[in-house]
Design a protein around this motif. Structure first.
Motif, PDB file in Angstrom:
ATOM      1  N   ALA A  19       0.801  -1.162  -0.112  1.00 24.69           N
ATOM      2  CA  ALA A  19       0.099  -0.029  -0.003  1.00 24.69           C
ATOM      3  C   ALA A  19       0.830   1.344   0.008  1.00 24.69           C
ATOM      4  O   ALA A  19       0.558   2.159   0.805  1.00 24.69           O
ATOM      5  CB  ALA A  19      -0.880  -0.003   1.118  1.00 24.69           C
ATOM      6  N   TRP A  20       1.801   1.481  -0.956  1.00 22.35           N
ATOM      7  CA  TRP A  20       2.405   2.489  -1.044  1.00 22.35           C
ATOM      8  C   TRP A  20       1.785   3.862  -1.502  1.00 22.35           C
ATOM      9  O   TRP A  20       0.940   3.806  -2.143  1.00 22.35           O
ATOM     10  CB  TRP A  20       3.647   2.203  -2.315  1.00 22.35           C
ATOM     11  CG  TRP A  20       4.851   1.249  -1.859  1.00 22.35           C
ATOM     12  CD1 TRP A  20       4.616  -0.040  -2.222  1.00 22.35           C
ATOM     13  CD2 TRP A  20       5.782   1.283  -0.681  1.00 22.35           C
ATOM     14  NE1 TRP A  20       5.700  -0.655  -1.669  1.00 22.35           N
ATOM     15  CE2 TRP A  20       6.350   0.223  -0.983  1.00 22.35           C
ATOM     16  CE3 TRP A  20       6.054   2.440   0.002  1.00 22.35           C
ATOM     17  CZ2 TRP A  20       7.550  -0.211   0.051  1.00 22.35           C
ATOM     18  CZ3 TRP A  20       7.307   1.972   0.844  1.00 22.35           C
ATOM     19  CH2 TRP A  20       7.859   0.668   0.966  1.00 22.35           C
ATOM     20  N   PRO A  21       2.029   5.026  -1.289  1.00 21.85           N
ATOM     21  CA  PRO A  21       1.472   6.210  -1.278  1.00 21.85           C
ATOM     22  C   PRO A  21       1.235   6.387  -2.892  1.00 21.85           C
ATOM     23  O   PRO A  21       2.424   6.197  -3.754  1.00 21.85           O
ATOM     24  CB  PRO A  21       2.340   7.225  -0.803  1.00 21.85           C
ATOM     25  CG  PRO A  21       3.114   6.553   0.454  1.00 21.85           C
ATOM     26  CD  PRO A  21       3.441   5.108  -0.122  1.00 21.85           C
ATOM     27  N   GLN A  22       0.185   6.706  -3.366  1.00 24.00           N
ATOM     28  CA  GLN A  22      -0.260   7.281  -4.689  1.00 24.00           C
ATOM     29  C   GLN A  22       0.092   5.878  -5.669  1.00 24.00           C
ATOM     30  O   GLN A  22      -0.011   5.942  -6.635  1.00 24.00           O
ATOM     31  CB  GLN A  22       0.682   8.114  -5.440  1.00 24.00           C
ATOM     32  CG  GLN A  22       0.267   9.423  -4.614  1.00 24.00           C
ATOM     33  CD  GLN A  22       1.600  10.261  -4.070  1.00 24.00           C
ATOM     34  OE1 GLN A  22       2.367  10.005  -4.243  1.00 24.00           O
ATOM     35  NE2 GLN A  22       1.106  11.160  -2.917  1.00 24.00           N
ATOM     36  N   GLY A  23      -0.310   4.693  -4.980  1.00 25.66           N
ATOM     37  CA  GLY A  23      -0.199   3.438  -5.743  1.00 25.66           C
ATOM     38  C   GLY A  23       1.130   3.112  -6.037  1.00 25.66           C
ATOM     39  O   GLY A  23       1.295   2.284  -7.294  1.00 25.66           O
ATOM     40  N   ALA A  27       9.821   1.220  -4.010  1.00 27.76           N
ATOM     41  CA  ALA A  27      10.318   2.257  -3.141  1.00 27.76           C
ATOM     42  C   ALA A  27      11.773   2.024  -3.020  1.00 27.76           C
ATOM     43  O   ALA A  27      12.210   1.043  -2.912  1.00 27.76           O
ATOM     44  CB  ALA A  27       9.763   2.049  -1.624  1.00 27.76           C
ATOM     45  N   VAL A  28      12.620   3.247  -3.248  1.00 24.98           N
ATOM     46  CA  VAL A  28      14.071   3.012  -3.100  1.00 24.98           C
ATOM     47  C   VAL A  28      14.607   3.929  -2.125  1.00 24.98           C
ATOM     48  O   VAL A  28      14.087   5.176  -2.002  1.00 24.98           O
ATOM     49  CB  VAL A  28      14.493   3.488  -4.689  1.00 24.98           C
ATOM     50  CG1 VAL A  28      16.059   3.540  -4.495  1.00 24.98           C
ATOM     51  CG2 VAL A  28      13.989   2.805  -5.710  1.00 24.98           C
ATOM     52  N   MET A  92      21.378  15.064  -8.761  1.00 31.22           N
ATOM     53  CA  MET A  92      19.872  14.550  -9.266  1.00 31.22           C
ATOM     54  C   MET A  92      18.998  14.774  -8.175  1.00 31.22           C
ATOM     55  O   MET A  92      17.832  14.411  -8.367  1.00 31.22           O
ATOM     56  CB  MET A  92      20.047  13.236  -9.356  1.00 31.22           C
ATOM     57  CG  MET A  92      20.989  12.414 -10.277  1.00 31.22           C
ATOM     58  SD  MET A  92      21.325  11.035 -10.491  1.00 31.22           S
ATOM     59  CE  MET A  92      19.732  10.342 -11.322  1.00 31.22           C
ATOM     60  N   GLY A  93      19.267  15.612  -7.059  1.00 25.60           N
ATOM     61  CA  GLY A  93      18.354  15.831  -5.953  1.00 25.60           C
ATOM     62  C   GLY A  93      17.487  14.670  -5.378  1.00 25.60           C
ATOM     63  O   GLY A  93      16.514  14.618  -4.740  1.00 25.60           O
ATOM     64  N   LEU A  94      18.549  13.549  -5.301  1.00 23.39           N
ATOM     65  CA  LEU A  94      18.077  12.577  -4.486  1.00 23.39           C
ATOM     66  C   LEU A  94      18.302  12.622  -3.070  1.00 23.39           C
ATOM     67  O   LEU A  94      19.510  12.856  -2.575  1.00 23.39           O
ATOM     68  CB  LEU A  94      18.796  11.087  -5.338  1.00 23.39           C
ATOM     69  CG  LEU A  94      18.510  10.899  -6.588  1.00 23.39           C
ATOM     70  CD1 LEU A  94      19.207   9.665  -7.304  1.00 23.39           C
ATOM     71  CD2 LEU A  94      16.946  10.541  -6.632  1.00 23.39           C
ATOM     72  N   PRO A  95      17.235  12.268  -2.019  1.00 23.63           N
ATOM     73  CA  PRO A  95      17.929  12.315  -0.772  1.00 23.63           C
ATOM     74  C   PRO A  95      18.663  10.786  -0.431  1.00 23.63           C
ATOM     75  O   PRO A  95      18.443   9.906  -0.965  1.00 23.63           O
ATOM     76  CB  PRO A  95      16.362  12.018  -0.259  1.00 23.63           C
ATOM     77  CG  PRO A  95      15.681  11.653  -1.016  1.00 23.63           C
ATOM     78  CD  PRO A  95      16.250  11.922  -2.322  1.00 23.63           C
ATOM     79  N   VAL A  96      19.613  10.944   0.544  1.00 20.95           N
ATOM     80  CA  VAL A  96      20.421   9.844   0.951  1.00 20.95           C
ATOM     81  C   VAL A  96      20.241   9.936   2.591  1.00 20.95           C
ATOM     82  O   VAL A  96      20.246  10.953   3.213  1.00 20.95           O
ATOM     83  CB  VAL A  96      22.053  10.302   0.399  1.00 20.95           C
ATOM     84  CG1 VAL A  96      22.687   9.215   0.891  1.00 20.95           C
ATOM     85  CG2 VAL A  96      21.792  10.213  -1.262  1.00 20.95           C
ATOM     86  N   THR A  97      20.434   8.542   2.783  1.00 18.83           N
ATOM     87  CA  THR A  97      20.753   8.378   4.310  1.00 18.83           C
ATOM     88  C   THR A  97      22.142   7.942   4.280  1.00 18.83           C
ATOM     89  O   THR A  97      22.512   7.117   3.705  1.00 18.83           O
ATOM     90  CB  THR A  97      19.791   7.217   5.033  1.00 18.83           C
ATOM     91  OG1 THR A  97      18.530   7.684   4.832  1.00 18.83           O
ATOM     92  CG2 THR A  97      20.062   6.899   6.364  1.00 18.83           C
TER      93      THR A  97
END
Length: 141
Positions: A19-23, A27-28, A92-97
């Motif tokens: 049930a990921w948001p917006q269908g 998820a990456v 690329m504007g990618l968030p990272v942990t």
């Protein structure tokens, strides 16, 4: 026959609906281990150099000695590899942990400032590398 202690079955044939948001169907999560400066090294007060986490096949500890090849691998990660990934992900504007070893982060304040400036999440990956395999429970506590 006794039951094998590992579970290879998982969810079986009927996986649950995430049930990921917006269908969304996937998820990456980008996670970067930052460990350069947290490895075993006599400069850090360890009895020997790093031998476990390495690209050197058959690496062995060198008690009481610096291992220049081992150090150069970790130095490269901090000096070049991190910045290459930082440019890629921020471009690329990618968030990272960041899974950061605390002693490694403390030894690399410029990289930490870049992580914070990019808005990256920094998560603890422990104080430093410690082999807990045979550590008595009292010492680990």
């Amino acid at each position: 026959m006794s039951r094998y202690p590992r579970d290879f079955r998982g969810h079986g044939p009927d996986a649950p609906d995430a049930a990921w948001p917006q269908g969304a169907k996937i998820a990456v999560s980008l996670v970067l281990n930052y460990e350069e400066g947290g490895e075993n090294n006599i400069l850090h007060g360890d009895a020997q150099c790093e031998a476990f986490l390495s690209d050197i096949a058959g690496a062995a500890p060198w008690p009481g000695q610096r291992h220049w090849n081992m150090e150069s691998i970790y130095d490269y990660g901090a000096r070049a590899g991190f910045w290459r990934l930082h440019r890629l992900f921020t471009g690329m504007g990618l968030p990272v942990t960041i899974f950061g070893v605390a002693t490694a982060l403390a030894r690399n304040p410029e990289q930490v400032a870049a992580m914070k400036s990019a808005g990256w999440e920094i998560a603890s990956h422990g104080l430093k590398w410690v082999d807990h395999r045979d550590m008595p429970i009292e010492e680990e506590r």
